[in-house]
Design an enzyme around this catalytic site. Structure first.
Site, short mmCIF file in Angstrom:
data_model
loop_
_atom_site.label_atom_id
_atom_site.label_comp_id
_atom_site.label_asym_id
_atom_site.label_seq_id
_atom_site.Cartn_x
_atom_site.Cartn_y
_atom_site.Cartn_z
N ASN B 149 0.81 -1.23 0.00
CA ASN B 149 0.00 0.00 0.00
C ASN B 149 0.84 1.27 0.00
O ASN B 149 0.43 2.27 -0.59
CB ASN B 149 -0.94 0.02 1.21
CG ASN B 149 -1.95 -1.10 1.18
OD1 ASN B 149 -1.90 -1.98 0.31
ND2 ASN B 149 -2.88 -1.10 2.11
N SER B 180 -7.59 6.31 0.28
CA SER B 180 -8.79 5.76 0.92
C SER B 180 -9.28 6.78 1.94
O SER B 180 -8.47 7.55 2.48
CB SER B 180 -8.44 4.46 1.65
OG SER B 180 -9.42 4.12 2.61
N TYR B 193 -3.73 -0.92 7.96
CA TYR B 193 -4.21 -0.51 6.63
C TYR B 193 -4.49 0.98 6.59
O TYR B 193 -4.04 1.69 5.70
CB TYR B 193 -5.49 -1.29 6.29
CG TYR B 193 -6.20 -0.82 5.05
CD1 TYR B 193 -5.82 -1.29 3.79
CD2 TYR B 193 -7.25 0.09 5.12
CE1 TYR B 193 -6.47 -0.84 2.64
CE2 TYR B 193 -7.89 0.54 3.98
CZ TYR B 193 -7.51 0.07 2.75
OH TYR B 193 -8.15 0.51 1.61
N LYS B 197 -2.75 4.08 4.30
CA LYS B 197 -3.48 4.97 3.39
C LYS B 197 -3.28 6.44 3.78
O LYS B 197 -3.27 7.31 2.90
CB LYS B 197 -4.96 4.59 3.36
CG LYS B 197 -5.23 3.25 2.66
CD LYS B 197 -4.81 3.31 1.19
CE LYS B 197 -5.20 2.07 0.41
NZ LYS B 197 -4.88 2.19 -1.03
#
Lengths: 296, 296
Positions: B149, B180, B193, B197
């Site tokens: 990512n 995101s 996560y 982002k």
């Protein structure tokens, strides 16, 4: 009975409250009584066991010195490179605090981090606070920057959850992550570094909101520009601005000592979810803007 | 003379303006004339060469289909796993666009990324837009999440600068990074996560501010919750919420088709520094709060 005995303890927090619910951790109760009798009982940090990752670093060293003024019980410094003369200096600062150094590179696999933490927990029995402070500022080194500043911090945090998570019978704990103001708004010339710090800020805000599940509270300290060797000279991404360090230092900054004083004040405030902005000797809790809400 | 000829071109942008200053890139001028004559000249994307990393993914596939409605010249899809039947389907959608697939794992060393990009630039001569869309949502996989990512996105971006950076004689380019909404405010149950982002959002905002140096403009598209296979079931960090996927999907979401429509609208707006929030079929450019300013 436990509730009654708890009352005189001024610095009681989420972690210690939790441990009273768990008979297997009754030894905690005796620790708390000892702490209530601590000679510097006005300090939140008195008689605490603290692990400081990068506690010999640019920000770390002066913060370690500031911590030692608070009569900690143990200060365990984990750093990549041993600097025996600095460790000796710290050991001599306060005879009430036992200072220990152990080598640690945050980029090791998480299993290694767990092994090291097990050694520390076996020895100290309890750890109150983990300070995650390992950092690189060099946008020529993309992998290393991200591996140290974000992945390493996440792995060290995840590793300590084996010992702290109340769902596993742990006592909870306090997590203090060193972010950076560049995590709020970047220094655009070092986008890789700034991005990694945004990750730390976002990650830690989540952990604070999970404290009711894990028993682990969390906050970030986010220093503004400091006059350190880290900032004296560093590489910008693709050399977009070779003089980025010099340009930054033309504006008001703070010394590592000023930063360290604010840093330890932030720790003493012990605010779950705190987003501490440490700039030019001041300390402010930032309110993050809500752009959206996942509603869960 | 160039200025005069430029005027009829409706979609002229930073990149094309830049190339007029460089005599060695005069062939660009002819491309622009060709584009001005494009049958779908009202579309910014008409006759463009686009690389789409993860263009067969959950968000990627429907976005690729939407892009193909715009008469691109080339759509080069880079993805980890070849899905020949999907590539065939895309190839048949619009005979005006040449669709190519090449395998690419964003976690390879940057030298590998450069090699692959060289092949593409050798073949197409110019690439107008790079869409970075590789992503993992699984907080059991800390290293992979961050490597794909964030590190993978930074490396792919850094690699293409060899071909785009105006300081190296390149023509500039347009970078579209998939962030995101969790980069603004986390889904706390997936802190790893969400943090990755936040890094993407912060990183890309910097790149936009460096466009005057590199010639490369940049923006993020930040989808809200989408009904995809990625979201149908995923792991929370340390299983803090095993039902996180189900809980999220109880609230209003959007389909991949709705998201794709907004996604391509954002690309067509071509706004350097755009922070596009794509939620429930809507598109909004978010204004980021200024918490501090490095003043450089």
């Amino acid at each position: 009975m436990y509730t009654k005995l708890c009352r005189p303890v001024p610095s009681i927090n989420f972690r210690t409250v939790t441990c009273f619910c768990k008979p297997r951790q009754l030894n905690k109760y005796y620790n708390i009584i000892a702490r209530a009798n601590c000679s510097a009982s006005s300090s939140f940090l008195c008689d605490k066991n603290v692990i400081f990752v990068a506690g010999l670093g640019d920000i770390g060293l002066d913060t370690s010195k500031e911590l030692l003024k608070r009569d900690l019980k143990n200060l365990v410094i984990l750093d990549r490179i041993d600097k025996p003369e600095l460790v000796c200096e710290l050991k001599e600062l306060n005879p009430k605090t036992k200072v220990t150094f152990m080598p640690y590179d945050v980029t090791v696999p998480i299993a290694e981090s767990k092994k090291l933490l097990k050694k520390i927990f076996d020895k100290l029995k309890c750890v109150d606070i983990l300070i995650n402070g390992a950092g690189i500022l060099d946008d020529h080194k993309i992998e290393a920057t991200i591996a140290v500043n974000y992945t390493g911090l996440v792995n060290t945090t995840t590793a300590i959850m084996d010992f702290w998570d109340i769902r596993k019978g742990g006592p909870g704990g306090i997590l203090c992550n060193i972010g950076s103001v560049t995590g709020f708004n970047a220094i655009t010339q070092v986008p890789v570094y700034s991005g990694s710090k945004a990750a730390v800020v976002n990650f830690t805000r989540s952990l604070a909101k999970l404290a009711h599940i894990t028993g682990v509270t969390a906050y970030t300290v986010n220093p503004g520009i400091i006059r350190t060797s880290l900032v004296a000279k560093f590489n910008s991404w693709l050399d977009v601005e070779p003089d980025v360090a010099e340009l930054l230092l033309e504006h008001p900054t703070q010394s590592t000592k000023e930063c360290a004083a604010s840093f330890v004040k932030a720790i003493e405030k012990n605010k779950n979810g705190g987003l501490w902005f440490l700039d030019q000797g001041t300390l402010e809790n930032i309110k993050w803007r809500k752009y959206w809400d996942p509603c869960i």
